[in-house]
Design a protein around this motif. Structure first.
Motif, PDB file in Angstrom:
ATOM      1  N   VAL A 160     -39.067 -51.207 -95.571  1.00 22.23           N
ATOM      2  CA  VAL A 160     -38.135 -50.473 -96.424  1.00 22.23           C
ATOM      3  C   VAL A 160     -37.402 -51.413 -97.377  1.00 22.23           C
ATOM      4  O   VAL A 160     -37.266 -51.120 -98.553  1.00 22.23           O
ATOM      5  CB  VAL A 160     -37.112 -49.681 -95.580  1.00 22.23           C
ATOM      6  CG1 VAL A 160     -36.042 -49.034 -96.455  1.00 22.23           C
ATOM      7  CG2 VAL A 160     -37.819 -48.620 -94.756  1.00 22.23           C
ATOM      8  N   TYR A 161     -36.949 -52.545 -96.853  1.00 20.51           N
ATOM      9  CA  TYR A 161     -36.147 -53.476 -97.644  1.00 20.51           C
ATOM     10  C   TYR A 161     -36.993 -54.642 -98.130  1.00 20.51           C
ATOM     11  O   TYR A 161     -37.865 -55.132 -97.415  1.00 20.51           O
ATOM     12  CB  TYR A 161     -34.984 -54.018 -96.811  1.00 20.51           C
ATOM     13  CG  TYR A 161     -34.131 -52.927 -96.232  1.00 20.51           C
ATOM     14  CD1 TYR A 161     -33.333 -52.139 -97.051  1.00 20.51           C
ATOM     15  CD2 TYR A 161     -34.148 -52.671 -94.878  1.00 20.51           C
ATOM     16  CE1 TYR A 161     -32.557 -51.115 -96.528  1.00 20.51           C
ATOM     17  CE2 TYR A 161     -33.370 -51.648 -94.341  1.00 20.51           C
ATOM     18  CZ  TYR A 161     -32.579 -50.877 -95.170  1.00 20.51           C
ATOM     19  OH  TYR A 161     -31.826 -49.865 -94.654  1.00 20.51           O
ATOM     20  N   PRO A 162     -36.702 -55.132 -99.325  1.00 17.08           N
ATOM     21  CA  PRO A 162     -37.421 -56.308 -99.812  1.00 17.08           C
ATOM     22  C   PRO A 162     -37.105 -57.543 -98.971  1.00 17.08           C
ATOM     23  O   PRO A 162     -36.016 -57.643 -98.392  1.00 17.08           O
ATOM     24  CB  PRO A 162     -36.883 -56.484-101.234  1.00 17.08           C
ATOM     25  CG  PRO A 162     -36.308 -55.165-101.612  1.00 17.08           C
ATOM     26  CD  PRO A 162     -35.800 -54.575-100.331  1.00 17.08           C
ATOM     27  N   ASN A 163     -38.035 -58.469 -98.934  1.00 16.31           N
ATOM     28  CA  ASN A 163     -37.761 -59.788 -98.373  1.00 16.31           C
ATOM     29  C   ASN A 163     -37.285 -60.666 -99.540  1.00 16.31           C
ATOM     30  O   ASN A 163     -37.077 -60.165-100.650  1.00 16.31           O
ATOM     31  CB  ASN A 163     -38.990 -60.345 -97.654  1.00 16.31           C
ATOM     32  CG  ASN A 163     -40.212 -60.466 -98.552  1.00 16.31           C
ATOM     33  OD1 ASN A 163     -40.109 -60.598 -99.769  1.00 16.31           O
ATOM     34  ND2 ASN A 163     -41.389 -60.415 -97.945  1.00 16.31           N
ATOM     35  N   ALA A 164     -37.120 -61.955 -99.309  1.00 19.70           N
ATOM     36  CA  ALA A 164     -36.625 -62.844-100.371  1.00 19.70           C
ATOM     37  C   ALA A 164     -37.525 -62.792-101.604  1.00 19.70           C
ATOM     38  O   ALA A 164     -37.035 -62.723-102.740  1.00 19.70           O
ATOM     39  CB  ALA A 164     -36.493 -64.269 -99.853  1.00 19.70           C
ATOM     40  N   ASP A 165     -38.852 -62.794-101.402  1.00 19.81           N
ATOM     41  CA  ASP A 165     -39.768 -62.710-102.539  1.00 19.81           C
ATOM     42  C   ASP A 165     -39.651 -61.366-103.248  1.00 19.81           C
ATOM     43  O   ASP A 165     -39.756 -61.288-104.475  1.00 19.81           O
ATOM     44  CB  ASP A 165     -41.216 -62.941-102.098  1.00 19.81           C
ATOM     45  CG  ASP A 165     -41.480 -64.395-101.720  1.00 19.81           C
ATOM     46  OD1 ASP A 165     -40.755 -65.291-102.216  1.00 19.81           O
ATOM     47  OD2 ASP A 165     -42.416 -64.628-100.927  1.00 19.81           O
ATOM     48  N   GLY A 166     -39.409 -60.311-102.487  1.00 16.15           N
ATOM     49  CA  GLY A 166     -39.219 -58.993-103.079  1.00 16.15           C
ATOM     50  C   GLY A 166     -37.979 -58.949-103.952  1.00 16.15           C
ATOM     51  O   GLY A 166     -37.988 -58.373-105.049  1.00 16.15           O
ATOM     52  N   TYR A 167     -36.899 -59.567-103.476  1.00 16.08           N
ATOM     53  CA  TYR A 167     -35.678 -59.601-104.290  1.00 16.08           C
ATOM     54  C   TYR A 167     -35.865 -60.454-105.543  1.00 16.08           C
ATOM     55  O   TYR A 167     -35.319 -60.142-106.598  1.00 16.08           O
ATOM     56  CB  TYR A 167     -34.475 -60.076-103.468  1.00 16.08           C
ATOM     57  CG  TYR A 167     -33.948 -58.971-102.574  1.00 16.08           C
ATOM     58  CD1 TYR A 167     -33.425 -57.805-103.121  1.00 16.08           C
ATOM     59  CD2 TYR A 167     -33.978 -59.084-101.193  1.00 16.08           C
ATOM     60  CE1 TYR A 167     -32.955 -56.776-102.316  1.00 16.08           C
ATOM     61  CE2 TYR A 167     -33.508 -58.072-100.375  1.00 16.08           C
ATOM     62  CZ  TYR A 167     -32.998 -56.914-100.944  1.00 16.08           C
ATOM     63  OH  TYR A 167     -32.537 -55.894-100.157  1.00 16.08           O
ATOM     64  N   ARG A 168     -36.664 -61.509-105.441  1.00 17.81           N
ATOM     65  CA  ARG A 168     -36.969 -62.302-106.637  1.00 17.81           C
ATOM     66  C   ARG A 168     -37.748 -61.448-107.643  1.00 17.81           C
ATOM     67  O   ARG A 168     -37.496 -61.503-108.851  1.00 17.81           O
ATOM     68  CB  ARG A 168     -37.750 -63.566-106.262  1.00 17.81           C
ATOM     69  CG  ARG A 168     -36.860 -64.649-105.663  1.00 17.81           C
ATOM     70  CD  ARG A 168     -37.601 -65.971-105.507  1.00 17.81           C
ATOM     71  NE  ARG A 168     -38.244 -66.132-104.225  1.00 17.81           N
ATOM     72  CZ  ARG A 168     -37.628 -66.450-103.092  1.00 17.81           C
ATOM     73  NH1 ARG A 168     -36.328 -66.661-103.073  1.00 17.81           N
ATOM     74  NH2 ARG A 168     -38.307 -66.579-101.983  1.00 17.81           N
ATOM     75  N   ALA A 169     -38.669 -60.626-107.146  1.00 16.79           N
ATOM     76  CA  ALA A 169     -39.445 -59.736-108.024  1.00 16.79           C
ATOM     77  C   ALA A 169     -38.528 -58.701-108.688  1.00 16.79           C
ATOM     78  O   ALA A 169     -38.685 -58.399-109.878  1.00 16.79           O
ATOM     79  CB  ALA A 169     -40.553 -59.042-107.235  1.00 16.79           C
ATOM     80  N   LEU A 170     -37.575 -58.174-107.946  1.00 21.92           N
ATOM     81  CA  LEU A 170     -36.633 -57.201-108.521  1.00 21.92           C
ATOM     82  C   LEU A 170     -35.769 -57.865-109.594  1.00 21.92           C
ATOM     83  O   LEU A 170     -35.551 -57.281-110.662  1.00 21.92           O
ATOM     84  CB  LEU A 170     -35.755 -56.574-107.441  1.00 21.92           C
ATOM     85  CG  LEU A 170     -36.456 -55.682-106.412  1.00 21.92           C
ATOM     86  CD1 LEU A 170     -35.447 -55.156-105.400  1.00 21.92           C
ATOM     87  CD2 LEU A 170     -37.209 -54.551-107.069  1.00 21.92           C
ATOM     88  N   ALA A 171     -35.291 -59.073-109.321  1.00 23.19           N
ATOM     89  CA  ALA A 171     -34.469 -59.789-110.302  1.00 23.19           C
ATOM     90  C   ALA A 171     -35.250 -60.016-111.591  1.00 23.19           C
ATOM     91  O   ALA A 171     -34.723 -59.805-112.693  1.00 23.19           O
ATOM     92  CB  ALA A 171     -33.981 -61.114-109.725  1.00 23.19           C
TER      93      ALA A 171
END
Length: 181
Positions: A160-171
């Motif tokens: 459900v929640y992004p991991n660190a790489d997912g948050y980098r992709a969102l940024a």
């Protein structure tokens, strides 16, 4: 200033948040009034929330205004899927209040994030409501698409929640969308 939900607070990212990454890239001082489990029309009650519960976005506007920000970024909507009527009522109020209280601030709404599964039609409708409301107050809507779609490797355990790489992709997605508006 960032107003939002668990994606805004970085749940699942092990300390990495898209808001912090974006603020660093833009040279902003980050103030984050996001609360997990919340939305435009959704409060949340859990042990780690304030005594009265984690407030919906409309209730957070006063905290945002008190910080006198130059830029306000509002992100979320995924938690509003359980009460779309209340969200639809609150969405225009959130942006109207922000504009009334912060007449010179840049107000930005980010299209609702979703995980790696198919983007729900109801969330797309909510995104349209957000786009309309922010435009009516002279703000910007940034459509980031669905940067996590089909990319389970960008999600933390549970999917459900992004991991660190997912948050980098969102940024990166938000930054790119901000540059084109």
């Amino acid at each position: 200033m960032f107003i939002g939900d668990s994606y805004t607070t970085g749940v699942g990212g092990g300390g990495t948040k898209w808001t912090t990454l974006l603020a660093q890239r833009e040279g902003w001082r980050e103030v984050n009034v996001g609360y997990r489990g919340t939305g435009y029309g959704k409060e949340f009650h859990a042990a780690d929330c304030p005594a009265n519960g984690c407030p919906d976005y409309l209730q957070v506007v006063s905290r945002a205004v008190a910080a006198h920000p130059d830029v306000v970024i509002v992100s979320g909507g995924r938690n509003d899927m359980t009460n779309q009527n209340r969200a639809a009522t609150n969405i225009p109020k959130v942006f109207q209040e922000l504009r009334q209280q912060l007449p010179k601030a840049r107000i930005v709404a980010v299209s609702p994030f979703w995980d790696s599964t198919s983007y729900p039609a109801g969330l797309a409708v909510l995104g349209t409501d957000v786009r309309t409301a922010v435009a009516k107050v002279g703000g910007q809507y940034v459509d980031v698409g669905s940067p996590l779609s089909g990319k389970t490797g960008l999600l933390s355990t549970g999917g459900v929640y992004p991991n660190a790489d997912g948050y980098r992709a969102l940024a990166k997605a938000v930054e790119a969308a901000l540059q084109t508006t």
